[in-house]
Design a protein around this motif. Structure first.
Motif, PDB file in Angstrom:
ATOM      1  N   ARG A 140       0.821  -1.226   0.000  1.00 53.58           N
ATOM      2  CA  ARG A 140       0.000   0.000   0.000  1.00 53.58           C
ATOM      3  C   ARG A 140       0.854   1.275   0.000  1.00 53.58           C
ATOM      4  N   TYR A 141       2.148   1.138   0.305  1.00 51.35           N
ATOM      5  CA  TYR A 141       3.030   2.324   0.283  1.00 51.35           C
ATOM      6  C   TYR A 141       3.956   2.324  -0.936  1.00 51.35           C
ATOM      7  N   ALA A 142       3.678   1.464  -1.902  1.00 55.30           N
ATOM      8  CA  ALA A 142       4.518   1.429  -3.119  1.00 55.30           C
ATOM      9  C   ALA A 142       4.504   2.818  -3.757  1.00 55.30           C
ATOM     10  N   GLY A 143       5.652   3.284  -4.162  1.00 51.42           N
ATOM     11  CA  GLY A 143       5.711   4.614  -4.781  1.00 51.42           C
ATOM     12  C   GLY A 143       6.131   5.698  -3.810  1.00 51.42           C
ATOM     13  N   VAL A 144       6.005   5.439  -2.480  1.00 48.48           N
ATOM     14  CA  VAL A 144       6.465   6.446  -1.506  1.00 48.48           C
ATOM     15  C   VAL A 144       7.989   6.361  -1.437  1.00 48.48           C
ATOM     16  N   PRO A 145       8.694   7.483  -1.615  1.00 43.24           N
ATOM     17  CA  PRO A 145      10.156   7.407  -1.586  1.00 43.24           C
ATOM     18  C   PRO A 145      10.666   6.978  -0.201  1.00 43.24           C
ATOM     19  N   VAL A 146      11.795   6.263  -0.209  1.00 40.21           N
ATOM     20  CA  VAL A 146      12.367   5.781   1.057  1.00 40.21           C
ATOM     21  C   VAL A 146      13.682   6.518   1.301  1.00 40.21           C
ATOM     22  N   ALA A 147      13.827   7.121   2.482  1.00 38.04           N
ATOM     23  CA  ALA A 147      15.123   7.720   2.855  1.00 38.04           C
ATOM     24  C   ALA A 147      15.926   6.626   3.551  1.00 38.04           C
ATOM     25  N   ASP A 148      17.103   6.352   3.019  1.00 34.44           N
ATOM     26  CA  ASP A 148      17.870   5.200   3.498  1.00 34.44           C
ATOM     27  C   ASP A 148      19.009   5.655   4.424  1.00 34.44           C
ATOM     28  N   PHE A 149      18.972   5.207   5.665  1.00 35.25           N
ATOM     29  CA  PHE A 149      20.038   5.562   6.607  1.00 35.25           C
ATOM     30  C   PHE A 149      21.097   4.469   6.733  1.00 35.25           C
ATOM     31  N   GLY A 150      21.098   3.508   5.840  1.00 27.33           N
ATOM     32  CA  GLY A 150      22.157   2.499   5.783  1.00 27.33           C
ATOM     33  C   GLY A 150      22.311   1.756   7.103  1.00 27.33           C
ATOM     34  N   SER A 151      23.539   1.737   7.622  1.00 24.67           N
ATOM     35  CA  SER A 151      23.776   0.974   8.862  1.00 24.67           C
ATOM     36  C   SER A 151      23.549   1.827  10.113  1.00 24.67           C
ATOM     37  N   ASP A 152      23.119   3.087   9.930  1.00 24.52           N
ATOM     38  CA  ASP A 152      22.848   3.933  11.101  1.00 24.52           C
ATOM     39  C   ASP A 152      21.605   3.437  11.852  1.00 24.52           C
ATOM     40  N   VAL A 153      21.468   3.953  13.075  1.00 34.08           N
ATOM     41  CA  VAL A 153      20.415   3.434  13.957  1.00 34.08           C
ATOM     42  C   VAL A 153      19.426   4.545  14.301  1.00 34.08           C
ATOM     43  N   ILE A 154      18.151   4.228  14.140  1.00 33.50           N
ATOM     44  CA  ILE A 154      17.084   5.190  14.467  1.00 33.50           C
ATOM     45  C   ILE A 154      16.615   4.888  15.894  1.00 33.50           C
ATOM     46  N   ILE A 155      16.664   5.912  16.747  1.00 34.55           N
ATOM     47  CA  ILE A 155      16.264   5.740  18.157  1.00 34.55           C
ATOM     48  C   ILE A 155      15.309   6.879  18.538  1.00 34.55           C
TER      49      ILE A 155
END
Ligand code: GUN
Ligand code: FE
Length: 419
Positions: free
Chosen positions: A45-60
């Motif tokens: 359902r989110y196909a087409g929404v751009p993805v911001a890629d943070f690679g190996s970084d960690v989201i907290i």
């Protein structure tokens, strides 16, 4: 139409007090600033929404600082050659006296707020000074940056130097004007702030109790923070059996939240009363070592159901970084446990919980990245060695122990990128 953002990376947050959730190479979907879900693959359902890629970084989750003093920011890392009473009289009160000058306040508060943002503290409970105008500037600066805050115009009408000692009636009138002006703020809100029992008269505290009820506003103070303070409180308020009872009797438990900084030497009665009112106790590890010389019995208070957050307590503490207090809470618990083995050691997961999910609970649904929480988040990285890559949880642990603002690659507040 809702606004959807998708971020890819590793994700770590507190699931419970003792357990960290770790998602590797996952996608976090944010809808209108709120976490919608975490997925291994982007749902169709989110196909087409751009993805911001943070690679190996960690989201907290971003951090919550439940106790600090914005006006003491100019003194951070200085003047710690004295214990509490002498430290206040010799260094801290004279500095706070300077906040009668709006130009000095303006510069100091700008620097303080910028440092909070740089270090990912997006929720803060802070003291101002007795000065209504300067404290108003502080609340407005926090509101403008979008930081969630409780800010107190300090009350002191006894045992204080002349330049910080208010007349009781004027202290109450000034507080009421402050409440009138800022009660409608969206993010940075006022909180009653009797400094601590030694500098407040009974008349002042009961007057604040009435304001609490009238404006439905909470209270912050310093509570059983040192042996000297706990004894002074009982000497000055002989009809109260303990420090905490002073605030209960004054009616300051009946409205809003109650935040007691330090809570290092509580009696059974202090514990019973704080737990009864659902208040927060705040551990401030650096401050404790620098000017108080006592260690909160963190694990046993938590086991008794007391909510414990972490505080930087600048400038008894030397830095606004709440994440460094996570590592120090663990260290202090080991010393406490060594000398008093009935106190359990606090784990990294528990201390991280205090600085994020528990501290955040004071501000609403923030401090976690589970669905339904605000996307108030940091992206951290640059902590692994090439010869020894870290797991996402290890990255967070090293960040809390020795990280700095340069390790924060991105900051999100309510889903919006800031800083
Ligand atoms: N007790 C009363 N005032 C203060 C203060 O400014 N800092 C700390 N740490 N304790 C206090
Ligand atoms: Fe303090």
């Amino acid at each position: 139409m809702s606004e959807i953002s998708i971020y890819r990376g590793n994700i770590v947050f507190s699931e419970t007090e003792k357990k960290l959730a770790e998602y590797r190479d996952s996608y976090i979907v944010v809808e209108d600033g709120i976490v919608e879900g975490i997925y291994e693959r982007v749902p169709d359902r989110y196909a087409g929404v751009p993805v911001a890629d943070f690679g190996s970084d960690v989201i907290i989750p971003a951090f919550s600082d439940l106790h600090t003093h914005a006006p003491q920011y100019p003194q951070r890392g200085l003047k710690t050659d004295a214990l509490l009473k002498e430290w206040l009289d010799k260094y801290t009160f004279p500095l706070e006296g300077r906040f009668s000058d709006p130009a000095f306040a303006e510069a100091a508060y700008d620097a303080f707020v910028d440092d909070l943002v740089a270090n990912g503290t997006f929720h803060v409970v802070t003291f101002g000074t007795i000065h209504e105008q300067a404290t108003g500037m502080l609340i407005e600066k926090l509101e403008k940056k979008g930081i969630y805050a409780y800010v107190g115009k300090v009350n002191m009408d006894e045992n204080s130097p002349a330049y910080l000692c208010e007349r009781t009636e004027e202290s109450l009138l000034s507080t009421e004007r402050f409440l009138e002006k800022y009660c409608g703020s969206r993010r940075a809100k006022p909180i009653l702030t009797p400094r601590f029992a030694p500098t407040c008269s009974k008349k002042l505290l009961f007057g604040l109790g009435k304001l609490a009820k009238k404006y439905d506003v909470g209270t912050q103070t310093h509570l059983v923070e040192s042996r000297w303070e706990a004894e002074e409180a009982k000497r000055l308020f002989p009809d109260c059996g303990c420090d905490t009872e002073i605030y209960e009797k004054a009616g300051l438990f009946e409205s809003g939240l109650f935040v007691g900084a330090h809570f290092i030497f509580p009696s059974e009665e202090d514990i019973r009363l704080l737990s009864m009112c659902g208040g927060y106790a705040v551990q401030c590890p650096d401050a404790t070592v620098n000017v108080i010389a006592g260690i909160m019995p963190t694990a046993s208070l938590s086991a008794r159901g007391i909510k414990i957050g972490l505080g930087s307590d600048v400038a008894a503490g030397q830095d606004v970084r709440v994440y460094s207090q996570v590592a120090k809470s663990v260290q202090l618990s080991k010393i406490k446990s060594f000398y008093e083995p009935e106190n359990q050691v606090v784990t990294f997961a528990q201390a991280f919980f205090m600085a994020t999910k528990q501290g955040g609970s004071l501000f609403g649904k923030t401090g976690s990245l589970a669905p339904g929480y605000a996307f108030d988040a940091l992206v951290i990285g640059g902590l692994s060695d090439p010869f020894m890559p870290l797991s996402p949880v290890e990255t967070v642990e090293r960040f809390c122990c020795k990280g700095g603002p340069n390790n924060i690659r991105a900051r999100f507040l309510g889903g919006k990128k800031i800083g």
